[in-house]
Design an enzyme around this catalytic site. Structure first.
Site, PDB file in Angstrom:
ATOM      1  N   GLU A  52       0.868  -1.170   0.000  1.00  0.00           N
ATOM      2  CA  GLU A  52       0.000   0.000   0.000  1.00  0.00           C
ATOM      3  C   GLU A  52       0.911   1.228   0.000  1.00  0.00           C
ATOM      4  OE1 GLU A  52      -3.238  -0.072  -0.487  1.00  0.00           O
ATOM      5  OE2 GLU A  52      -3.103   2.109  -0.514  1.00  0.00           O
ATOM      6  N   CYS A  83       4.405  -2.331  -8.627  1.00  0.00           N
ATOM      7  CA  CYS A  83       3.060  -1.934  -8.212  1.00  0.00           C
ATOM      8  C   CYS A  83       3.095  -0.695  -7.311  1.00  0.00           C
ATOM      9  CB  CYS A  83       2.339  -3.116  -7.576  1.00  0.00           C
ATOM     10  SG  CYS A  83       0.556  -2.922  -7.655  1.00  0.00           S
ATOM     11  N   HIS A 174       3.228  -7.867 -10.510  1.00  0.00           N
ATOM     12  CA  HIS A 174       4.040  -8.467  -9.435  1.00  0.00           C
ATOM     13  C   HIS A 174       4.830  -9.689  -9.908  1.00  0.00           C
ATOM     14  CE1 HIS A 174       2.272  -6.450  -5.823  1.00  0.00           C
ATOM     15  NE2 HIS A 174       1.269  -6.248  -6.659  1.00  0.00           N
ATOM     16  N   GLU A 176       7.275 -11.046  -8.588  1.00  0.00           N
ATOM     17  CA  GLU A 176       7.736 -11.844  -7.444  1.00  0.00           C
ATOM     18  C   GLU A 176       6.713 -12.885  -7.002  1.00  0.00           C
ATOM     19  OE1 GLU A 176       6.485  -8.903  -7.344  1.00  0.00           O
ATOM     20  OE2 GLU A 176       5.300  -8.629  -5.517  1.00  0.00           O
TER      21      GLU A 176
HETATM   22  N1  GLN Z   1      -3.413  -0.188  -4.624  1.00  0.00           N
HETATM   23  C1  GLN Z   1      -2.109  -0.064  -4.032  1.00  0.00           C
HETATM   24  C2  GLN Z   1      -1.718   1.412  -3.854  1.00  0.00           C
HETATM   25  O1  GLN Z   1      -2.387   2.259  -4.349  1.00  0.00           O
HETATM   26  C3  GLN Z   1      -1.056  -0.782  -4.872  1.00  0.00           C
HETATM   27  C4  GLN Z   1      -1.389  -2.245  -4.922  1.00  0.00           C
HETATM   28  C5  GLN Z   1      -0.196  -3.155  -4.980  1.00  0.00           C
HETATM   29  O2  GLN Z   1       0.942  -2.769  -4.726  1.00  0.00           O
HETATM   30  N2  GLN Z   1      -0.489  -4.410  -5.230  1.00  0.00           N
HETATM   31  O3  GLN Z   1      -0.772   1.719  -3.238  1.00  0.00           O
END
Ligand code: GLN
Length: 196
Positions: A52, A83, A174, A176
């Protein structure tokens, strides 16, 4: 034999163990969890994992890592954001202020909406591997715009999902989580080039 390189994984929140495991499968790479300035200074390159982004930024500041990280990136340390990591790297975020602001991309968070917020596709990314790779998207952002010096490595459903600008690599999915280390090897080559 070339000396091993150390690749750190920012270990504050998110998919840390999976990245460390994927790195451990790459020849000549010493994986290292990074949550102190000292560990950051010792890494030749760094992965910002998914998770997050707002939580990771808060922890970066709480651990006193935010500025040292930005300084090392500006001094040329290779960084790969997956991400949430892509969100941290972006110079521009749609509808909110940027975080590290070091990569010339504009990123939209949670871009795929509720219906398809998580999905997997299989696709070939020639720069990374001749074989199709599973690409796992989890509440992913997309890269809405990329500057002139950014190399687009992959697009999916009309949006950029992997890009490189010099020593900075961003994937909105991702690698990983797939049990394959092709992307980790690709990043290791970027890091190796930077230390030679
Ligand atoms: N939705 C997350 C964000 O806004 C990112 C999601 C993820 O890293 N899988 O930070």
């Amino acid at each position: 034999m070339t000396p091993p390189i150390t690749i750190g994984v920012l270990s504050l929140q998110g998919s840390v163990e999976e990245h460390l495991l994927s790195l451990s499968r790459c020849e000549g790479v010493t994986p290292r969890a990074v949550k102190t300035v000292r560990a950051l200074q010792q890494a030749d390159g760094l992965i910002l994992p998914g998770g997050e982004s707002t939580a990771i930024v808060r922890l970066l500041r709480a651990f006193g890592l935010f500025e040292p990280l930005r300084e090392r990136i500006q001094a040329g340390m290779p960084v790969w954001g997956t991400c949430a990591g892509t969100i941290l790297l972006a110079k521009d975020l749609i509808d909110e202020p940027p975080h590290l602001g070091v990569m010339d991309i504009t990123v939209r968070r949670n871009a795929y909406g509720r219906q398809t917020d998580s999905f997997t596709v299989s696709d070939t990314i020639p720069a990374v591997s001749p074989d199709p790779l599973p690409l796992v998207f989890i509440r992913a952002p997309w890269i809405e715009k990329a500057g002139p010096d950014v190399q687009v490595l992959h697009t999916c459903r009309g949006h950029i999902t992997a890009a490189r600008e010099g020593r900075l690599l961003a994937t909105t999915f991702h690698p990983e989580l797939t049990g394959q280390s092709a992307f980790h090897r690709y990043f290791a080559a970027v890091v190796r080039e930077s230390v030679n």
